[in-house]
Design an enzyme around this catalytic site. Structure first.
Site, PDB file in Angstrom:
ATOM      1  N   GLU A 125       0.830  -1.207   0.000  1.00  0.00           N
ATOM      2  CA  GLU A 125       0.000   0.000   0.000  1.00  0.00           C
ATOM      3  C   GLU A 125       0.861   1.251   0.000  1.00  0.00           C
ATOM      4  O   GLU A 125       0.593   2.212  -0.737  1.00  0.00           O
ATOM      5  CB  GLU A 125      -0.937   0.015   1.213  1.00  0.00           C
ATOM      6  CG  GLU A 125      -1.810   1.265   1.260  1.00  0.00           C
ATOM      7  CD  GLU A 125      -2.623   1.393   2.544  1.00  0.00           C
ATOM      8  OE1 GLU A 125      -2.904   2.542   2.942  1.00  0.00           O
ATOM      9  OE2 GLU A 125      -2.962   0.351   3.137  1.00  0.00           O
ATOM     10  N   SER A 217       0.740 -10.091   7.028  1.00  0.00           N
ATOM     11  CA  SER A 217      -0.268  -9.030   7.035  1.00  0.00           C
ATOM     12  C   SER A 217       0.093  -7.971   8.065  1.00  0.00           C
ATOM     13  O   SER A 217       0.171  -8.255   9.266  1.00  0.00           O
ATOM     14  CB  SER A 217      -1.650  -9.615   7.353  1.00  0.00           C
ATOM     15  OG  SER A 217      -2.579  -8.603   7.643  1.00  0.00           O
TER      16      SER A 217
END
Length: 576
Positions: A125, A217
């Site tokens: 991201e 994650s």
């Protein structure tokens, strides 16, 4: 042991949207289908996509063909341009929250602002966000990094959407002291903020915390870090196989939370594993009880007993004295059909209930034999009642066996409805109607009850079964979505489905009471009103998070039908 699951555990909106887009892609877009980089940070979902023929495109080739989905984390603008130039069709599955941050950075970059991004430097991201900042993008992942930033005349501060809220608060305090002219945008996703606040509250209320999600994650790691900071034992795991049974079996209160890319079926599997941990000792009577419960559910024996009890209650409502053959037919038919449909349609169980899938794989021959014997015995019993009951049950059996069979040839690709199961919502509706026929309509053929009375009992029966089946579909939504089932919860959504089920329970309750008040059925209807009320309470308790998916909840829901038989028997013994 008490187990608590965080309310916001599991897929966030952006991840759910990306997964649904990629699952729909093969039916809507030109193949082959790729995702540019891992779609989300969850190994189980990525393995599933690979099995479905959806590959990861690690790098952009000079030339290519097919469709590429941009992952939920987003990518730099240049990556999209290169993918299009290579010949790929682009589907953007970037999370809308990430797109918002990208838009903020792009707008201010064009106005000459520097962009300070608070996030993990190597996170996809953040890499994508840097692409919108041009040459004036800077990534900060610690307070020390702030000290080495050059001074800017104009700058904005944004956060990776899954950043630690407490860390970002420290950054905002630093900016207020050192560079008050910098513009700060609070871009941490609401879902992230809620999860992080929730895990702190959860850790305070339990003895140990389990954090479920991919080890790579970022948002899941932060949940684990926050739980660890509370001082409570914290276990970051990806699947139920990693649970430390020796340590956890002695814990009284366990909290479960999960990252935004963790599917519900994994959370449910971990819950199912945890709920039996305290009963692993041989001398534990609770272990014996839960083993019996699970066996009765896996073999469909309990649900078939429930069908028999429901049939008994229907015969008493209709005033039928010779109830035994009807009860037997209901037991045998439901036993046969549920086993056969589980044998021929177990793909979703791989995710929703892997223990059931394994049980059917390991005992396929024995279960198939049991289904055939039960089905045959049911037909023989129906024949003793007459030709019409026999033909009705035969037609229902053929229809049940055909549920997973293709009627339309594979070469006829223009029609997506090749099987009965392909019709949206068909499973729930057909199961409810089938139960209603064997438990209410077949007995009415030999009973004195009026047509309105038969209709009321039929509606009561199918209403209870419809709610039961749709509720289980609601618990299995994500697994069903992955294998392509179109159940009622997937068509309507969770909130609308719950509202529908509650409305149906109110309707069948009213129908039962009115039919008894008008003497269309026996007064037993007043006592049997407890059944829809009981299910309404269970549904409401689950909606509030007081009853979690697992063996106990499933057994409790099925017990409603057994309770109907017990109430009818007790009423007959006392009144009749």
């Amino acid at each position: 042991m008490k187990i608590f699951i965080a309310k916001n555990a599991g897929f966030c909106m952006g991840v759910r949207r990306a997964v649904e887009m990629v699952l729909d892609a093969p039916n809507k877009h030109e193949g082959p289908i790729f995702t540019y980089g891992p779609l989300i940070h969850n190994p189980q979902v990525l393995n599933l996509l690979e099995e479905k023929g959806i590959s990861i495109l690690p790098e952009i080739p000079d030339r290519g063909s097919g469709t590429v989905l941009i992952r939920a984390h987003g990518v730099p603008p240049k990556a999209k341009e290169d993918l299009k130039a290579a010949g790929f069709k682009i589907i953007d599955a970037t999370c809308p929250r990430v797109i918002k941050v990208q838009t903020i950075i792009r707008k201010h970059s064009q106005q000459g602002y520097a962009s300070i991004i608070i996030g993990d430097k190597n996170h996809p991201e953040v890499i994508g966000l840097l692409g919108f900042a041009g040459e004036k993008g800077y990534v900060v992942d610690s307070l020390d990094d702030l000290k080495y930033l050059p001074p800017f005349d104009r700058a904005i501060i944004v956060a990776q959407t899954t950043q630690n809220t407490q860390f970002f608060e420290k950054v905002k305090n630093w900016a207020a002291r050192k560079s008050p002219r910098y513009i700060i945008f609070d871009t941490i996703c609401n879902s992230t903020a809620k999860r992080q606040a929730e895990v702190r509250q959860l850790a305070d209320a339990v003895d140990a915390v389990i954090v479920v999600g991919g080890l790579s994650s970022g948002n899941t790691r932060r949940l684990s870090e926050i739980a660890q900071q509370t001082g409570k034992p914290t276990f970051h795991i990806e699947s139920e196989s990693e649970l430390d049974s020796k340590v956890l079996s002695s814990v009284k209160n366990i909290g479960i939370t999960a990252g935004a890319s963790t599917p519900n079926w994994i959370i449910n599997r971990i819950y199912r594993t945890l709920e039996i941990l305290p009963y692993t000792k041989k001398q534990s009577w609770r272990r014996v009880l839960i083993t019996i419960q699970r066996t009765l559910l896996l073999t469909n024996i309990y649900v078939s007993i429930g069908a028999g009890c429901l049939s008994y209650a229907c015969t008493k409502l209709l005033g039928i004295a010779n109830f035994f053959p009807h009860v037997l037919i209901s037991i045998l038919y439901v036993q046969s059909m549920h086993i056969l449909n589980n044998l021929t349609g177990t793909k979703a169980d791989r995710f929703n209930d892997p223990e059931r899938a394994s049980f059917y794989d390991n005992n396929m021959v024995l279960l198939a034999l049991l289904a055939v014997i039960a089905g045959g015995a049911g037909l023989v019993t129906a024949y003793t009642l007459g030709v019409i009951p026999f033909l009705i049950l035969l037609a229902m059996s053929i229809l049940g066996l055909s549920y997973n069979r293709r009627f339309i040839p594979g070469w006829f690709t223009g029609n997506k409805y090749r099987r009965i199961r392909d019709v949206p919502g068909s499973k729930t509706v057909l199961i409810a109607i089938a139960w209603g026929i064997v438990t209410a309509l077949l007995p009415s053929l030999s009973g004195p009850s009026s047509s309105p009375g038969t209709a009321a009992v039929f509606l009561w029966s199918i209403g209870l079964v419809f709610v039961r089946t749709a509720f289980f579909d609601l618990l299995d939504t994500q697994g069903d979505r992955i294998v392509g089932k179109e159940t009622i919860p997937l068509l309507l959504g969770e909130k609308r489905t719950i509202s529908l089920l509650k409305a149906m329970l109110v309707f069948v309750l009213a129908a039962l009471i009115v039919s008894s008040a008008l003497h269309l059925t026996s007064n037993l209807g007043f006592a049997l009103a407890i059944c829809p009320i009981f299910v309404f309470i269970v549904l409401s308790a689950h909606q509030r998070g007081h009853m979690l998916p697992g063996t106990r909840l499933e057994f409790l829901v099925e017990t409603n039908f057994v309770m109907a038989g017990i109430v009818a028997f007790t009423w007959s013994a006392l009144i009749g």
